[in-house]
Motif scaffolding. Structure first.
Motif, PDB file in Angstrom:
ATOM      1  N   SER A   1       0.821  -1.219   0.000  1.00  0.00           N
ATOM      2  CA  SER A   1       0.000   0.000   0.000  1.00  0.00           C
ATOM      3  C   SER A   1       0.854   1.267   0.000  1.00  0.00           C
ATOM      4  O   SER A   1       0.400   2.318  -0.434  1.00  0.00           O
ATOM      5  CB  SER A   1      -0.970  -0.005   1.188  1.00  0.00           C
ATOM      6  OG  SER A   1      -0.255  -0.225   2.374  1.00  0.00           O
ATOM      7  N   ASN A   2       2.105   1.192   0.466  1.00  0.00           N
ATOM      8  CA  ASN A   2       2.953   2.394   0.400  1.00  0.00           C
ATOM      9  C   ASN A   2       3.729   2.492  -0.909  1.00  0.00           C
ATOM     10  O   ASN A   2       4.603   3.336  -1.070  1.00  0.00           O
ATOM     11  CB  ASN A   2       3.894   2.464   1.620  1.00  0.00           C
ATOM     12  CG  ASN A   2       4.922   1.334   1.620  1.00  0.00           C
ATOM     13  OD1 ASN A   2       5.119   0.653   0.605  1.00  0.00           O
ATOM     14  ND2 ASN A   2       5.590   1.137   2.747  1.00  0.00           N
TER      15      ASN A   2
ATOM     16  N   THR B   1       5.768   0.219  -2.324  1.00  0.00           N
ATOM     17  CA  THR B   1       6.988  -0.576  -2.481  1.00  0.00           C
ATOM     18  C   THR B   1       6.723  -1.787  -3.370  1.00  0.00           C
ATOM     19  O   THR B   1       5.779  -2.538  -3.136  1.00  0.00           O
ATOM     20  CB  THR B   1       7.470  -1.096  -1.101  1.00  0.00           C
ATOM     21  OG1 THR B   1       7.463  -0.014  -0.189  1.00  0.00           O
ATOM     22  CG2 THR B   1       8.852  -1.712  -1.187  1.00  0.00           C
TER      23      THR B   1
END
Ligand SMILES: Cc1cc2nc3c(=O)[nH]c(=O)nc-3n(C[C@H](O)[C@H](O)[C@H](O)COP(=O)(O)OP(=O)(O)OC[C@H]3O[C@@H](n4cnc5c(N)ncnc54)[C@H](O)[C@@H]3O)c2cc1C
Length: 567
Positions: A257-258, A260
């Motif tokens: 979700s970030n 990555t």
């Protein structure tokens, strides 16, 4: 973490994905990772509350897809829901539990999928099920069932709603259908759906909460150390090892979700269970599909498979709303299944089939050719001589989150459309939604059928018990008069339908020469170890609701895979 290794990677922790993950991790030496874009929804009341169907739609746990402008349906776009959560669409659906017709499952074998018949699937239908026999109060409210049609030791609770409407409504509705020649069914889950019945649902009648794939197949087993779930993680594409011969899937590229990006490795297999609107998109991003679509995006074709994303079949759903001076405090879920003869519709004409095949092929850029479609339509047309092609669902307000009132509605849909559409990517960005085009009403017979069902539903409401009980408020006889012309009915159907949310077929289990994507072991053609296990593989529509069949498919897939592990 990056560089994780598992025996199996399952993309999508939904209805099929969690069933499969559960069964594979019964083998203690086998490790499984599930990649799920959504989060846990264990205590989300829009999920758990059995009276709130539709409450979760349009919230963050619904992907909220939208179709393209529908050329054959007044140019409008149509909302297409799908669950984005651990449990997938089983966390937001209507919970209705109906398998479909015996001959429909048998037709999968007819078109070349050995081992896929009703008799072969029936044990798997029962395997997932923990059927909870109705209480005396539920029996008094009109339910009936046949023991032989149910499993009682599977993980998934199935039963009757604990707050069924009591009193006279059931008898009135039953009498009205009877006067139109529709018998009552003891149990719609034995492979013969025609008739009137009270719906069985995926719910826990004692706790009065929804039963979904996560509640049945994941939470009670979450301590298994050989099962790992990646939440809030989106699969981008399958990674291949460079090799001669069949393509070998080595792992999956994912994005957290970030943002990555990392790779998870699969020692044995990758399995796509991202649902019928997403599994084909992941295939395309992985270089599996129609070169004319992949080339435009600069994706080199690892496997040429023009059927990927084709054969999308959904059903159009229209609704008519009534009002009564009686207040209904309970839920109903009254189901009626009817054949073409029941609702005064002609059978498909053999002479029309080649024309429809040409139309459907042309509308889909001949990705599946007309001669394949002609063959498939013949099989479908043969089925329509006996299977139900209309479902009518009568409900009080309670089941859809309304306070007790005189509200009654009938939603209805044709079950086996000939129209077929597609779902394809239009971007290399895996977060961009695929282009969804169900081509509703592309084939005129579908439109005529839905019009015939509309008229028949009104006929039902005009029979003495119903006409005394309630009057129509939507569309209402001012908008759509009793003597409306065929053209007026057609216009109303085309402009007021919604998706019935039963999309399937986009990675169809069919011979490759017919435009199929997976073989009878659910392996993607041209690959050594990539399978699809979800609604995408179902080749024809079903006169039922999809989850019962999807759970059964996943159960059977687990046994097919386990048999290969043992070899
Ligand atoms: C509003 C509605 C009502 C319905 N009502 C009923 C009903 O009453 N009875 C019935 O039997 N059926 C019903 N259906 C249909 C049925 O619920 C679905 O057909 C079925 O649940 C689909 O199962 P699946 O395993 O194919 O996919 P899903 O259960 O949708 O699972 C796919 C999973 O993959 C995840 N995913 C997708 N893309 C990615 C990605 N790139 N990376 C990681 N994860 C991803 C999704 O978040 C989801 O969890 C309904 C459907 C809807 C939308």
């Amino acid at each position: 973490t990056p560089n994780d290794n598992f025996d199996f990677i399952i993309i999508g922790g939904g209805t099929a994905g969690l069933t499969l993950a559960n069964r594979l991790t019964e083998l203690p030496h086998i490790t499984v990772a599930v990649i799920e874009a959504g989060d846990k929804v264990l205590n989300n009341s829009n999920v758990t509350d059995t009276d709130k169907f539709t409450a979760a739609l349009g919230t963050p746990i619904d992907w909220q897809y939208e179709s393209t402008n529908q050329t054959y349906a007044a140019g409008q776009t149509i909302s297409c829901s799908a669950g984005k959560a651990l449990g997938g669409t089983s966390t937001i659906n209507g919970m209705t539990w109906v398998r479909g017709e015996k001959s429909q499952i048998d037709s999968w074998e007819t078109i070349g999928n050995e081992g896929w018949s009703w008799d072969e699937l029936f044990p798997y239908y029962k395997k997932s099920e923990n059927f909870i026999v109705p209480s005396p109060a539920q029996v008094a409210a009109g339910v009936s069932y046949d023991d032989a049609d149910h499993g009682e030791s599977g993980p998934l609770k199935v039963g009757y709603h604990p707050e069924l409407q009591n009193g006279s409504l059931h008898g009135l509705v039953e009498a009205a259908w009877k006067s139109l020649g529709i018998p009552s069914t003891i149990d719609a889950n034995g492979g013969d759906v025609r008739g009137f019945t009270v719906e069985q649902q995926t719910l826990d009648p004692d706790a009065n909460i929804r039963e979904d794939a996560a509640r049945a197949f994941y939470y009670p087993f979450q301590n298994r150390t050989n099962l790992h779930i990646y939440l809030n993680t989106t699969a981008i594409k399958v990674i291949w090892t460079s090799d001669g011969g069949d393509a070998v899937a080595d792992g999956v590229e994912v994005t957290s979700s970030n943002g990555t990006v990392s790779t998870i490795n699969a020692r044995r297999e990758v399995i796509l269970s991202a649902g019928s609107l997403r599994s084909p998109a992941i295939l395309e991003l992985s270089g599996v599909g129609n070169p004319s679509i992949l080339d435009k995006l600069g994706i080199s074709s690892k496997i040429v498979l023009p059927g990927v994303g084709e054969n999308l079949i959904d059903q159009p759903n229209n609704a008519i709303v009534y009002n009564s001076s009686t207040t209904f405090n309970g839920t109903t879920g009254y189901l009626t299944y009817a054949t073409a003869t029941d609702f005064h519709m002609n059978q498909p004409n053999d002479d029309d089939i080649p024309i429809w095949a040409e139309q459907v092929a042309a509308a889909n850029n001949h990705a599946v050719n007309a001669s394949s479609l002609k063959y498939l339509f013949k099989v479908q047309s043969e089925l329509l001589k006996s299977v139900a092609n209309a479902e009518v669902f009568l409900s009080t307000g309670k089941g859809i989150g309304l306070p007790p009132s005189g509200f009654l509605a009938t939603a209805f849909w044709l079950l086996m459309p000939f129209s077929r559409g597609s779902v394809h990517i239009s971007s290399l960005d895996p977060l961009v939604y695929p282009i969804i085009n169900p081509n509703y009403f592309l084939v005129d017979y579908d439109l005529k059928t839905q019009v015939a069902i509309t008229k028949w539903v009104r006929e039902f409401w005009m029979t003495a018990p119903m006409s005394i009980l309630a009057s129509e408020i939507s569309p209402g006889y001012t908008t759509l008069p009793a003597n409306a012309t065929e053209a007026q009915y057609t216009e109303w159907v085309k402009t007021s339908f919604s998706s019935n949310s039963h999309s399937l077929g986009t990675a169809a289990m069919m011979p490759r020469k017919l435009g199929g994507v997976v073989d009878n072991t659910l392996k993607v053609y041209g690959t050594a170890n990539l399978r699809v296990v979800d609604a995408s593989i179902i080749p024809f529509q079903i006169s039922g609701h999809l989850t019962a069949t999807i759970y059964a498919i996943a159960e059977k897939a687990a046994d097919l895979i386990k048999a290969e592990i043992k070899q």
